[in-house]
Design an enzyme around this catalytic site. Sequence first.
Site, PDB file in Angstrom:
ATOM      1  CB  CYS A  76      23.912 -43.629 -42.723  1.00 53.79           C
ATOM      2  SG  CYS A  76      23.628 -42.249 -43.578  1.00 53.79           S
ATOM      3  NE  ARG A 131      26.410 -37.783 -42.070  1.00 61.43           N
ATOM      4  CZ  ARG A 131      25.939 -39.304 -42.651  1.00 61.43           C
ATOM      5  NH1 ARG A 131      25.381 -39.936 -41.866  1.00 61.43           N
ATOM      6  NH2 ARG A 131      26.466 -39.514 -43.835  1.00 61.43           N
TER       7      ARG A 131
HETATM    8  C1  BEZ Z   1      27.049 -41.907 -46.236  1.00 61.07           C
HETATM    9  O1  BEZ Z   1      27.826 -42.593 -46.152  1.00 61.07           O
HETATM   10  O2  BEZ Z   1      26.136 -42.199 -45.036  1.00 61.07           O
HETATM   11  C2  BEZ Z   1      26.494 -40.883 -47.096  1.00 61.07           C
HETATM   12  C3  BEZ Z   1      27.492 -39.991 -47.667  1.00 61.07           C
HETATM   13  C4  BEZ Z   1      27.149 -39.270 -48.604  1.00 61.07           C
HETATM   14  C5  BEZ Z   1      25.842 -39.166 -49.007  1.00 61.07           C
HETATM   15  C6  BEZ Z   1      24.860 -39.575 -48.294  1.00 61.07           C
HETATM   16  C7  BEZ Z   1      25.185 -40.785 -47.143  1.00 61.07           C
END
Ligand code: BEZ
Length: 238
Positions: free
Chosen positions: A55, A138
């Site tokens: 993110c 996402r």
């Molecule tokens: C992230 O790195 O943004 C992420 C990865 C797995 C679950 C939620 C967020």
Amino acid sequence: MEDTNPTQTTSMPRIGDKAPEFKAVTTQGEIHFPNQYAGSWAILFSHPADFTPVCTSEFMTFAKLEPEFEKLNTKLVGLSVDGLFSHIAWLRTINEKIEYRDMKNMEVKFPLIEDITMEVAKKYGMIQPGESQTKAVRAVFVVDPIGIIRTIIYYPLSLGRNFDELLRVVQALQTADAFSVATPADWRPGDDVIVPPAGSCGAARDRMESQKDMKCYDWFFCVRKISKEQVFEKILKK
Ligand code: BEZ
């Protein structure tokens, strides 16, 4: 489309639907979506959680590309099911501490919605329980200036979005609207566009003979040139 599973209350807007309306608190004050974006394109996107690496890479990239979207008259609106103070602390950390690729001191100026109740996320089908019961996937909703959903893309938690593709989607939708054409695989501004098929073979044949700027691979597959300059002249904000 209502989910038929009685244990879940979620809905999935579809391409062509009016974007579901909501009011929400954001890092830039309250917003009323899509109403206050009338006249602009908007990208409403969700991310799973603040203070997570994928993110963070995405938010920095959105912040870097915001001026490019702005040139396309396109506003960005982010969402996660975290609270406002978490959002503010995360965006401050990004700004003050994270240097990633060519990005440093990135300021996220677009609104990030707090959605602790998941009300908005559920309205937009962003909670996909097979992937996560507690985080939004996402999701990307491209909404046009009259509030209609024109493209939907969903990615899982582990997969960061491709931002060239998000820009290309907006450019292609705007080009299709401006020139009444369709865009072929991997289209980029300057590539040939597709002239929608005529209603009958006869009409298509007549058209093939009459329009010198068209190239037809067969009666159902005709293209014409629109230069990059012509595209950008039409779609870039004046
Ligand atoms: C992230 O790195 O943004 C992420 C990865 C797995 C679950 C939620 C967020």
